[in-house]
Write a protein that holds these residues in place. Structure first.
Motif, PDB file in Angstrom:
ATOM      1  N   PHE A  34     -13.232  -7.871  -8.178  1.00 40.49           N
ATOM      2  CA  PHE A  34     -12.532  -6.893  -7.361  1.00 40.49           C
ATOM      3  C   PHE A  34     -13.049  -5.466  -7.522  1.00 40.49           C
ATOM      4  O   PHE A  34     -12.670  -4.586  -6.744  1.00 40.49           O
ATOM      5  CB  PHE A  34     -11.027  -6.916  -7.653  1.00 40.49           C
ATOM      6  CG  PHE A  34     -10.270  -7.869  -6.791  1.00 40.49           C
ATOM      7  CD1 PHE A  34      -9.857  -7.495  -5.527  1.00 40.49           C
ATOM      8  CD2 PHE A  34      -9.961  -9.132  -7.241  1.00 40.49           C
ATOM      9  CE1 PHE A  34      -9.157  -8.371  -4.719  1.00 40.49           C
ATOM     10  CE2 PHE A  34      -9.260 -10.013  -6.454  1.00 40.49           C
ATOM     11  CZ  PHE A  34      -8.856  -9.635  -5.187  1.00 40.49           C
ATOM     12  N   LEU A  35     -13.888  -5.194  -8.489  1.00 40.85           N
ATOM     13  CA  LEU A  35     -14.362  -3.817  -8.697  1.00 40.85           C
ATOM     14  C   LEU A  35     -14.996  -3.187  -7.457  1.00 40.85           C
ATOM     15  O   LEU A  35     -14.693  -2.024  -7.153  1.00 40.85           O
ATOM     16  CB  LEU A  35     -15.316  -3.753  -9.883  1.00 40.85           C
ATOM     17  CG  LEU A  35     -14.651  -3.609 -11.245  1.00 40.85           C
ATOM     18  CD1 LEU A  35     -15.697  -3.624 -12.349  1.00 40.85           C
ATOM     19  CD2 LEU A  35     -13.803  -2.372 -11.338  1.00 40.85           C
ATOM     20  N   PRO A  36     -15.830  -3.885  -6.700  1.00 41.92           N
ATOM     21  CA  PRO A  36     -16.363  -3.238  -5.481  1.00 41.92           C
ATOM     22  C   PRO A  36     -15.270  -2.879  -4.476  1.00 41.92           C
ATOM     23  O   PRO A  36     -15.306  -1.797  -3.872  1.00 41.92           O
ATOM     24  CB  PRO A  36     -17.311  -4.295  -4.904  1.00 41.92           C
ATOM     25  CG  PRO A  36     -17.662  -5.158  -6.048  1.00 41.92           C
ATOM     26  CD  PRO A  36     -16.468  -5.168  -6.951  1.00 41.92           C
ATOM     27  N   TRP A  37     -14.290  -3.747  -4.307  1.00 41.61           N
ATOM     28  CA  TRP A  37     -13.203  -3.454  -3.377  1.00 41.61           C
ATOM     29  C   TRP A  37     -12.358  -2.292  -3.895  1.00 41.61           C
ATOM     30  O   TRP A  37     -11.935  -1.425  -3.123  1.00 41.61           O
ATOM     31  CB  TRP A  37     -12.357  -4.697  -3.156  1.00 41.61           C
ATOM     32  CG  TRP A  37     -11.203  -4.464  -2.244  1.00 41.61           C
ATOM     33  CD1 TRP A  37      -9.884  -4.605  -2.537  1.00 41.61           C
ATOM     34  CD2 TRP A  37     -11.246  -4.031  -0.879  1.00 41.61           C
ATOM     35  NE1 TRP A  37      -9.121  -4.293  -1.450  1.00 41.61           N
ATOM     36  CE2 TRP A  37      -9.930  -3.931  -0.409  1.00 41.61           C
ATOM     37  CE3 TRP A  37     -12.287  -3.711  -0.007  1.00 41.61           C
ATOM     38  CZ2 TRP A  37      -9.615  -3.536   0.875  1.00 41.61           C
ATOM     39  CZ3 TRP A  37     -11.965  -3.303   1.282  1.00 41.61           C
ATOM     40  CH2 TRP A  37     -10.651  -3.225   1.706  1.00 41.61           C
ATOM     41  N   PHE A  38     -12.103  -2.246  -5.180  1.00 40.41           N
ATOM     42  CA  PHE A  38     -11.355  -1.133  -5.758  1.00 40.41           C
ATOM     43  C   PHE A  38     -12.114   0.171  -5.569  1.00 40.41           C
ATOM     44  O   PHE A  38     -11.512   1.224  -5.365  1.00 40.41           O
ATOM     45  CB  PHE A  38     -11.073  -1.366  -7.238  1.00 40.41           C
ATOM     46  CG  PHE A  38     -10.075  -2.457  -7.510  1.00 40.41           C
ATOM     47  CD1 PHE A  38      -9.309  -3.013  -6.497  1.00 40.41           C
ATOM     48  CD2 PHE A  38      -9.903  -2.940  -8.789  1.00 40.41           C
ATOM     49  CE1 PHE A  38      -8.391  -4.019  -6.759  1.00 40.41           C
ATOM     50  CE2 PHE A  38      -8.984  -3.935  -9.064  1.00 40.41           C
ATOM     51  CZ  PHE A  38      -8.225  -4.485  -8.054  1.00 40.41           C
ATOM     52  N   LEU A  39     -13.425   0.128  -5.635  1.00 42.55           N
ATOM     53  CA  LEU A  39     -14.236   1.318  -5.408  1.00 42.55           C
ATOM     54  C   LEU A  39     -14.078   1.809  -3.968  1.00 42.55           C
ATOM     55  O   LEU A  39     -13.924   3.017  -3.732  1.00 42.55           O
ATOM     56  CB  LEU A  39     -15.707   1.024  -5.712  1.00 42.55           C
ATOM     57  CG  LEU A  39     -16.669   2.184  -5.554  1.00 42.55           C
ATOM     58  CD1 LEU A  39     -16.325   3.311  -6.520  1.00 42.55           C
ATOM     59  CD2 LEU A  39     -18.087   1.720  -5.784  1.00 42.55           C
TER      60      LEU A  39
END
Length: 108
Positions: free
Chosen positions: A14-19
């Motif tokens: 999920f890190l790219p989406w959170f970014l």
């Protein structure tokens, strides 16, 4: 898969989406930008990621392994994303209310 990676797999994915969501939260609305907004935004983003981490670890711990090894990941991802969105939605609404007050002060 390493146990640490397995425990944090939802965060890694999920890190790219959170970014993306965090960048949009930080940049919009462009005005007004009162003092303290950068701190508020940073604290809201940090709180949302921490809520996500707490939720995925909790869900991973309580998931019933009888439903298969992937159930832990599925439950942790769903609960964690819900926690992230709840904190971000609360921060968005709170910031919107605050910025409306600031805009009224500037207009008078």
């Amino acid at each position: 898969m390493a146990p640490l990676v397995q425990l944090n797999l939802a965060l890694i994915l999920f890190l790219p989406w959170f970014l993306v969501v965090g960048t949009l939260f930080w940049l919009f609305p462009r005005t007004p930008r009162p003092r303290g907004r950068a701190l508020f935004d940073a604290m809201a983003l940090l709180a949302s990621v921490l809520a996500f981490l707490v939720a995925i670890h909790w869900a991973h711990a309580i998931a019933d392994p009888a439903y298969g090894p992937m159930w832990r990941q599925v439950l942790a991802t769903a609960v964690g994303y819900g926690a992230y969105l709840a904190v971000m939605a609360a921060a968005f609404l709170w910031r919107r209310r605050w910025l409306r007050g600031v805009a009224r002060e500037v207009a008078t």
